[in-house]
Design a protein around this motif. Structure first.
Motif, PDB file in Angstrom:
ATOM      1  N   PRO A   1       3.693   7.839 -12.991  1.00 16.37           N
ATOM      2  CA  PRO A   1       4.457   9.109 -12.952  1.00 16.37           C
ATOM      3  C   PRO A   1       5.320   8.995 -11.848  1.00 16.37           C
ATOM      4  O   PRO A   1       5.144   8.261 -10.721  1.00 16.37           O
ATOM      5  N   ASP A   2       6.279   9.704 -11.874  1.00 17.13           N
ATOM      6  CA  ASP A   2       7.362   9.475 -10.610  1.00 17.13           C
ATOM      7  C   ASP A   2       6.901   9.951  -9.503  1.00 17.13           C
ATOM      8  O   ASP A   2       7.249   9.159  -8.301  1.00 17.13           O
ATOM      9  N   SER A   3       5.770  10.600  -9.222  1.00 15.24           N
ATOM     10  CA  SER A   3       5.186  11.043  -7.919  1.00 15.24           C
ATOM     11  C   SER A   3       4.702   9.884  -7.229  1.00 15.24           C
ATOM     12  O   SER A   3       4.934   9.536  -6.187  1.00 15.24           O
ATOM     13  N   LEU A   4       4.165   8.851  -8.109  1.00 12.79           N
ATOM     14  CA  LEU A   4       3.650   7.576  -7.443  1.00 12.79           C
ATOM     15  C   LEU A   4       4.737   6.716  -7.417  1.00 12.79           C
ATOM     16  O   LEU A   4       4.582   5.927  -6.278  1.00 12.79           O
ATOM     17  N   VAL A   5       5.729   6.466  -8.009  1.00 14.68           N
ATOM     18  CA  VAL A   5       7.102   5.810  -7.801  1.00 14.68           C
ATOM     19  C   VAL A   5       7.494   6.267  -6.466  1.00 14.68           C
ATOM     20  O   VAL A   5       7.897   5.578  -5.609  1.00 14.68           O
ATOM     21  N   ARG A   6       7.632   7.380  -6.188  1.00 11.80           N
ATOM     22  CA  ARG A   6       8.058   8.084  -5.001  1.00 11.80           C
ATOM     23  C   ARG A   6       7.335   7.625  -3.449  1.00 11.80           C
ATOM     24  O   ARG A   6       7.712   7.621  -2.583  1.00 11.80           O
ATOM     25  N   LYS A   7       6.154   7.533  -3.942  1.00 10.87           N
ATOM     26  CA  LYS A   7       4.828   7.166  -2.723  1.00 10.87           C
ATOM     27  C   LYS A   7       4.947   5.623  -2.543  1.00 10.87           C
ATOM     28  O   LYS A   7       4.523   4.951  -1.434  1.00 10.87           O
ATOM     29  N   ARG A  55       9.634   0.999 -12.049  1.00 13.29           N
ATOM     30  CA  ARG A  55       8.304   1.432 -12.574  1.00 13.29           C
ATOM     31  C   ARG A  55       7.409   0.357 -12.846  1.00 13.29           C
ATOM     32  O   ARG A  55       6.163   0.300 -12.566  1.00 13.29           O
ATOM     33  N   SER A  56       7.684  -0.638 -13.501  1.00  9.73           N
ATOM     34  CA  SER A  56       6.924  -1.847 -13.588  1.00  9.73           C
ATOM     35  C   SER A  56       6.360  -2.404 -12.181  1.00  9.73           C
ATOM     36  O   SER A  56       5.131  -2.944 -12.205  1.00  9.73           O
ATOM     37  N   GLY A 107      -3.371  14.053 -11.686  1.00 13.00           N
ATOM     38  CA  GLY A 107      -2.818  13.363 -12.746  1.00 13.00           C
ATOM     39  C   GLY A 107      -2.446  11.983 -12.098  1.00 13.00           C
ATOM     40  O   GLY A 107      -2.454  10.784 -12.907  1.00 13.00           O
ATOM     41  N   GLU A 108      -2.364  11.738 -10.762  1.00 12.99           N
ATOM     42  CA  GLU A 108      -2.049  10.527 -10.349  1.00 12.99           C
ATOM     43  C   GLU A 108      -3.387   9.681 -10.248  1.00 12.99           C
ATOM     44  O   GLU A 108      -3.309   8.362 -10.855  1.00 12.99           O
ATOM     45  N   GLN A 163       0.995  -1.014  -0.010  1.00  9.66           N
ATOM     46  CA  GLN A 163       0.107   0.089   0.013  1.00  9.66           C
ATOM     47  C   GLN A 163       0.921   1.144  -0.010  1.00  9.66           C
ATOM     48  O   GLN A 163       0.316   2.406   0.341  1.00  9.66           O
ATOM     49  N   GLY A 164       2.150   1.152  -0.219  1.00  8.12           N
ATOM     50  CA  GLY A 164       3.041   2.335  -0.426  1.00  8.12           C
ATOM     51  C   GLY A 164       3.952   2.204   0.596  1.00  8.12           C
ATOM     52  O   GLY A 164       3.840   1.711   1.831  1.00  8.12           O
ATOM     53  N   THR A 165       4.839   3.428   0.535  1.00  7.12           N
ATOM     54  CA  THR A 165       5.945   3.562   1.417  1.00  7.12           C
ATOM     55  C   THR A 165       5.717   5.052   2.029  1.00  7.12           C
ATOM     56  O   THR A 165       6.301   5.272   3.138  1.00  7.12           O
ATOM     57  N   ALA A 166       4.989   5.935   1.536  1.00  9.13           N
ATOM     58  CA  ALA A 166       4.734   7.146   2.071  1.00  9.13           C
ATOM     59  C   ALA A 166       4.150   7.028   3.430  1.00  9.13           C
ATOM     60  O   ALA A 166       3.154   6.196   3.679  1.00  9.13           O
TER      61      ALA A 166
END
Length: 341
Positions: free
Chosen positions: A280-286, A233-234, A251-252, A183-186
């Motif tokens: 997008p990069d923003s979701l990669v970071r999250k 990304r994949s 956009g996300e 469920q993400g890292t953020a």
């Protein structure tokens, strides 16, 4: 199992995909043990990966302390009795080193045209599996009763639920020994998931913190930060297939909607896939730990700082054209990150 004891650092697990020969997979598990990983989680997707229980046995034979787990399997493609016998056999081979990760199924079921397992079916399966592993009998189809006749003592194999959404996370809180959060890292995403987990535990009368928490994290490390983001990304795309677009904005949200329409499940175990370009990069970071060694250290430390997290399972890019060899991924992490955590 509960969270790590006060002052203890969360363990580090490694996801391994059986897209290479099982001897290679087992060698990588041995290398992960040497590098300092405490567990290896082997993917079960029968048309995309090698057979998971054979792979687990091979990993156990090549290691001495590493814990191994299905990462994850589901109840639809194997009968309850088969899973129980396989788990008990592995536990007999290496007592205390075996775990079972279960989910409702994604690529392993979509590739053969089967629907996802219902959560209530998984819950019943879990209860029956525990009884069989404890040496008790269960009632199978048509009223047939049975047990594992060769089992001489209970095989205590922890059961973890992979959870990407609220219902499954609450179910893990109520029924599992551990949860695998995809469920993400953020921090806000992890906190929301833990709140769902606690809701499920409290509803079932279980104490908060009684379920071990593992975070399943897409991972990529490279001196070139752009390459690191692109390589992961994949894996982030696969994680986002379980996300609700309405949890995001702008956009996300649009990217997740588009991804769900264009995701090619046949490329789920590919090193890279065309649909990954949507992320997008923003979701990669999250959702990922990705960057150069210093950035990876900082991201791992940040996630480890959560007192409820017991394990971080790193899910690197799958071997294939354009991907770094997994043995290199393990060595780079072991040399440039682990000693500095």
């Amino acid at each position: 199992m509960a969270a790590s004891p006060a002052g203890a650092q969360p363990g580090l697990g490694l996801a391994l995909w059986g897209v290479e020969p099982v001897r290679t997979l087992a060698a990588n598990a041995a290398l992960a043990e040497q590098a300092g990983f405490e567990s290896a989680w082997i993917i079960d997707s029968q048309l995309l990966c090698r057979e998971v229980y054979v792979s687990l046995a091979a990993c156990l034979m090549r290691t001495t302390t590493l814990r191994v787990a299905t990462g994850v399997t589901q109840p639809a493609t194997r009968h309850l009795s088969v899973v129980a016998s396989a788990a008990a056999t592995l536990q007999e081979m290496a007592p205390g080193r075996v775990m079972l990760g279960f989910g409702t199924g994604f690529s392993s079921l979509k590739t053969i045209g089967k629907p996802a397992v219902r959560i209530d079916e998984l819950e019943r399966f879990t209860g029956a599996l525990r009884r069989l592993l404890n040496g008790q009998g269960v009632t199978f189809d048509h009223g047939v009763e049975g047990s594992i006749s060769w089992l001489r003592q209970p095989a205590g194999v922890p059961i973890h639920y992979a959870a990407s959404r609220p219902r499954m996370t609450r179910s893990a809180g109520a029924h599992a020994d551990g949860v695998i959060l995809l469920q993400g890292t953020a921090p806000d995403l992890v906190a929301r998931a833990i709140a769902w987990l606690d809701e499920g535990a409290e509803t079932a009368g279980r104490p908060r913190g009684s379920v071990e928490i593992s975070c399943w994290v897409p991972f990529s490390q490279d001196v070139d930060r752009r390459k690191a983001l692109d390589r992961v990304r994949s894996r982030v795309a696969g994680a986002l297939m379980q996300a609700n677009p309405d949890w995001f904005e702008g956009g996300e949200r649009d990217a997740i909607v588009a991804l769900k329409k264009q995701y090619a499940v046949g490329d789920h175990a590919a090193a890279s896939a065309a649909h990954a370009a949507i992320v997008p990069d923003s979701l990669v970071r999250k959702f990922a730990i990705a960057g150069d060694a210093q950035e990876v250290r900082e991201q791992v430390r940040r996630l480890r700082a959560n007192p409820r997290v017991s394990r971080i399972i790193l899910n690197p890019q799958i071997p294939g054209p354009g991907a770094l060899p997994i043995d290199q991924v393990i060595r780079d992490f072991g040399e440039a990150v682990l000693p500095h955590l």
